[in-house]
Scaffold this active site. Structure first.
Site, short mmCIF file in Angstrom:
data_model
loop_
_atom_site.label_atom_id
_atom_site.label_comp_id
_atom_site.label_asym_id
_atom_site.label_seq_id
_atom_site.Cartn_x
_atom_site.Cartn_y
_atom_site.Cartn_z
N CYS A 37 5.33 5.37 11.63
CA CYS A 37 5.67 5.59 10.13
C CYS A 37 6.89 7.00 9.95
CB CYS A 37 4.26 6.09 9.59
SG CYS A 37 3.31 4.59 9.43
N HIS A 68 6.94 8.79 2.65
CA HIS A 68 6.50 7.70 3.24
C HIS A 68 5.24 6.78 2.58
CE1 HIS A 68 4.83 4.68 6.13
NE2 HIS A 68 3.74 5.33 6.35
N ASN A 100 2.80 -0.93 3.00
CA ASN A 100 3.17 -0.02 4.27
C ASN A 100 4.20 -0.58 5.06
OD1 ASN A 100 3.87 2.00 5.94
ND2 ASN A 100 1.70 2.40 6.24
#
Length: 335
Positions: A115, A262, A292
């Site tokens: 991530c 993020h 995501n």
């Protein structure tokens, strides 16, 4: 010493939209349950039979970014590709981009920081440019999650979160040291590696074992996440990384024009927004549409914010991420 700045942005998302209602047909879940916990309404998943992979999507985004930068593929000096879902165990996707874009034999580097991948990739590219080694660096974040998710009730806590997509940025030399990437801040804490992990395949859990076992109860090949634990650490580390970047550049939270976090969970972004007292127009979120997308999430969101005119020359832009590893970091940019 030079600074670096972003001069071209591009993104690519698969056409196939998967809504929360679509997921309810695969597993015991529903739209309300997913939105309440994650803020996600839909995501893009690559459809079987299409050409898309992490590298292919990355190449599509890269072509757009290079064109918008006013450059050609022959102007690129180096490639940095961030992903946790490469097309092959090895080689990495960076070399595939060199081939797909028919570029000269430039170097290619893969970043495996999940991530936080794009934040790390920008920091790496920035250093190559700052030292004068390269002038134009192509930075890509791309993920093909859907092929590796456990699309069942057992795997729903993870599977409802992730989507596929790619984004790309062209970074170039900037002689004005007050412009471009002002600083980057990278951290890790490996003792929590197993709180967000895909344990296999790995050298310890290799092909013969996979073939021989054929064990339907072996979940080591699917992502595992200790969600509550990750959330608690994420909100702390996000804040720390942002504060660190602001202090380094003698900035206050009031100086943030745009925060691109993020896209891990809308609740995390909202928590950070409240903590820093930022307005809705100072934080860009698109997890509602895409889920995501890990290493692709920051660059996709950055691209969309710029496309929508929400980032202007002279704005202070903060990129921040937290993820598996644990890793976290921030990049402070004067646009």
């Amino acid at each position: 010493m030079y600074n670096s700045r972003i001069v071209g942005l591009g993104k690519y998302l698969p056409d196939n939209v998967v809504t929360n209602d679509d997921l309810s047909k695969m597993m015991d879940t529903n739209d309300e349950w997913i939105q309440e916990r994650t803020g996600i309404k839909e995501r893009r998943w690559i459809k079987e039979g299409t050409e898309d992979t992490s590298a292919v999507m990355g190449a599509k985004a890269a072509r757009i970014a290079i064109e918008r930068a006013g450059l050609t593929k022959d102007d690129i000096d180096f490639i940095v590709f961030a992903t946790l879902s490469p097309d092959y165990y090895f080689p990495g996707c960076g070399v595939q981009i060199q081939d797909m874009l028919e570029m000269p034999t430039v170097g290619a580097l893969d970043i495996r920081n999940q991530c936080t991948g794009f934040v790390y990739a920008v920091a790496v590219a920035d250093q190559f440019i700052k030292t004068g080694m390269y002038k134009n660096v192509l930075v890509i974040g791309a993920e093909y999650h859907s092929g590796g998710l456990e699309k069942s009730t057992r795997g729903r806590n993870v599977s409802v979160i992730f989507g596929d997509g790619a984004g790309a940025a062209v970074m170039t030399r900037e002689e004005d040291n007050s412009k471009g990437v002002l600083s980057s801040h990278l951290h890790s804490e490996g003792k929590y590696a197993e709180e967000l992990i895909v344990a296999g395949p790995s050298i310890k859990h290799w092909v013969p074992e996979i073939l021989e076992a054929n064990d339907p109860d072996d979940t080591s090949y699917y992502p595992y996440m200790n969600g509550t634990f990750v959330f608690k650490h994420a909100v702390v580390r996000f804040s720390e990384a942002i504060v660190e970047g602001l202090k380094t550049n003698n900035l206050q939270k009031e100086d943030i024009d745009m925060l691109i976090p993020h896209q891990a969970n809308l609740r995390i972004s909202q928590f950070i927004q409240r903590k820093f007292g930022l307005r809705d127009d100072q934080v860009y979120n698109n997890i509602q549409k895409y889920g995501n997308t890990t290493a692709a999430s920051v660059i996709i969101a950055l691209t969309e914010a710029w496309e929508e005119g929400k980032i202007k020359e002279g704005d202070n832009v903060v990129l921040a991420a937290f993820g598996s590893g644990f890793t976290w970091g921030s990049v402070i940019i004067n646009w």
